[in-house]
Design a protein around this motif. Structure first.
Motif, PDB file in Angstrom:
ATOM      1  N   THR A 161     -37.394 -13.394  27.957  1.00 48.96           N
ATOM      2  CA  THR A 161     -36.639 -14.153  28.977  1.00 48.96           C
ATOM      3  C   THR A 161     -35.551 -15.061  28.324  1.00 48.96           C
ATOM      4  O   THR A 161     -34.367 -15.215  28.753  1.00 48.96           O
ATOM      5  N   CYS A 162     -35.801 -15.117  26.907  1.00 52.15           N
ATOM      6  CA  CYS A 162     -34.479 -15.863  26.140  1.00 52.15           C
ATOM      7  C   CYS A 162     -33.393 -14.876  25.871  1.00 52.15           C
ATOM      8  O   CYS A 162     -32.376 -15.174  25.834  1.00 52.15           O
ATOM      9  N   PHE A 163     -33.890 -13.797  25.528  1.00 53.77           N
ATOM     10  CA  PHE A 163     -33.109 -12.457  25.023  1.00 53.77           C
ATOM     11  C   PHE A 163     -33.261 -11.295  25.667  1.00 53.77           C
ATOM     12  O   PHE A 163     -33.962 -10.340  25.248  1.00 53.77           O
ATOM     13  N   PRO A 164     -33.008 -11.209  26.965  1.00 53.17           N
ATOM     14  CA  PRO A 164     -33.483  -9.989  27.861  1.00 53.17           C
ATOM     15  C   PRO A 164     -32.766  -8.901  27.450  1.00 53.17           C
ATOM     16  O   PRO A 164     -33.170  -7.734  27.901  1.00 53.17           O
ATOM     17  N   ASP A 165     -31.531  -8.829  26.836  1.00 52.66           N
ATOM     18  CA  ASP A 165     -30.760  -7.692  26.279  1.00 52.66           C
ATOM     19  C   ASP A 165     -30.915  -7.045  24.862  1.00 52.66           C
ATOM     20  O   ASP A 165     -30.474  -6.096  24.419  1.00 52.66           O
ATOM     21  N   THR A 166     -32.153  -7.843  24.333  1.00 53.87           N
ATOM     22  CA  THR A 166     -32.097  -7.303  22.883  1.00 53.87           C
ATOM     23  C   THR A 166     -33.317  -6.330  22.593  1.00 53.87           C
ATOM     24  O   THR A 166     -34.478  -6.702  23.318  1.00 53.87           O
ATOM     25  N   PRO A 167     -33.203  -5.286  22.058  1.00 50.57           N
ATOM     26  CA  PRO A 167     -33.968  -4.214  21.866  1.00 50.57           C
ATOM     27  C   PRO A 167     -35.058  -4.785  21.094  1.00 50.57           C
ATOM     28  O   PRO A 167     -35.020  -5.453  20.109  1.00 50.57           O
ATOM     29  N   TRP A 168     -36.339  -4.003  21.114  1.00 49.22           N
ATOM     30  CA  TRP A 168     -37.368  -4.579  20.583  1.00 49.22           C
ATOM     31  C   TRP A 168     -38.275  -3.096  20.100  1.00 49.22           C
ATOM     32  O   TRP A 168     -38.157  -2.318  20.669  1.00 49.22           O
TER      33      TRP A 168
END
Length: 314
Positions: A161-168
């Motif tokens: 929710t803090c970084f919705p666009d960051t891949p993981w």
């Protein structure tokens, strides 16, 4: 703002005091975080005479205030993992790149993810914390990669929710090999009562170390599978390393051809002990596993592992 500038300073601890959260800062200057774990970089920095003479503590709000004054690089990738499965190798390979900041299992992030702060305040603090880690302290940094503690897979929805666009990605390994590693030298999440409340707790009685480790490992893999399916995590098996850094992981981390060559400088060394040469130990671990451990792993952890393998193949 409590302090006009935190140039060269990084948060090394966050903790509550009488209901108020505090931040402990340490001066790193322009020294990169090249150690296998963030806590080792902190230990090295605290030996500097400056840090022995001067300490800096602030309220939690200073994280947000410093972010507003000096926004850091937003995270470009998160590494989540099942422990003892090559995540340190992966982070150490990326740490070879001058334009990458690699923060490996920072305790302040775990403290905020599992703390009891109100949601809005906690999210703001997490974003501020990673902004502090993403400062361009040397002026050449372009990307920030954060490796979390293994048990933080339980807090992934909050972080997303803090970084919705960051891949993981979620890195894992044959669970029997992981279990043997923890029997040899258990991580804190594999010692009863050491970690506290987390996604690995099932509230049931256990019979011996083999049972405890296998059950917690099963829950860890189940959580990884759930979130990979639900929020687009890339499933990566330890068996793919290090070669995948020249293939699909190079694409995942957006490495160019030169960077792809550079990361392999760390592949021959032991990731946690860089002064030693890496020696493959998968077969030794499998031979070492007792019949009891094999049975418990088969019951508790084999199914989510095989489901992850199916997902990876798809």
């Amino acid at each position: 703002m409590e302090c006009l500038s935190f140039d060269g300073w990084l948060p090394i601890r966050v903790w509550p005091v009488d209901g108020q959260w505090r931040v402990d800062w340490c001066w790193f200057g322009d020294t990169p975080l090249h150690q296998p774990f963030f806590r080792e970089a902190v230990d090295d920095a605290l030996r500097l005479p400056f840090n022995q003479a001067f300490r800096r503590q602030t309220s939690l709000a200073a994280l947000t205030e410093w972010q507003a004054q000096s926004p850091g690089i937003a995270p470009s990738a998160f590494i989540l993992h099942a422990s003892r499965c090559g995540s340190t190798l992966l982070s150490q390979m990326l740490a070879q790149l001058d334009d990458h900041i690699v923060v490996s299992e920072p305790p302040p992030l775990d403290a905020l993810l599992r703390g009891d702060l109100p949601d809005a305040e906690r999210r703001a603090a997490i974003v501020g914390l990673l902004s502090a880690y993403g400062q361009r302290r040397r002026g050449v940094e372009q990307r920030l990669v954060v490796k979390l503690d293994a048990w933080n897979i339980g807090e992934w929805p909050l972080l997303q929710t803090c970084f919705p666009d960051t891949p993981w990605l979620f890195l894992y390994r044959d669970p029997l090999e992981i279990a043997v590693s923890h029997l040899r030298r258990p991580g804190m999440h594999m010692v009863p009562g050491m970690l506290g409340d987390c996604v690995l707790e099932d509230g049931l009685q256990f019979e011996g170390r083999e049972d405890f480790i296998a059950r917690r490992l099963g829950r860890l893999l189940e959580a990884g599978l759930l979130h990979c399916r639900g929020s687009g995590g890339l499933a990566v098996n330890y068996s793919e390393l290090p070669d995948a850094m020249a293939g699909r992981l190079a694409r995942f981390f957006r490495l160019n051809d030169v960077q792809t060559q550079q990361v392999f400088a760390a592949a021959a060394q032991h990731a946690k002990q860089p002064s030693q040469v890496f020696v493959a130990d998968a077969e030794d671990k499998r031979r070492e596993a007792s019949a009891l451990l094999q049975a418990r792993v088969q019951t508790c952890a084999r199914a989510p592992y095989e489901a992850l393998e199916k997902l990876r193949g798809a």
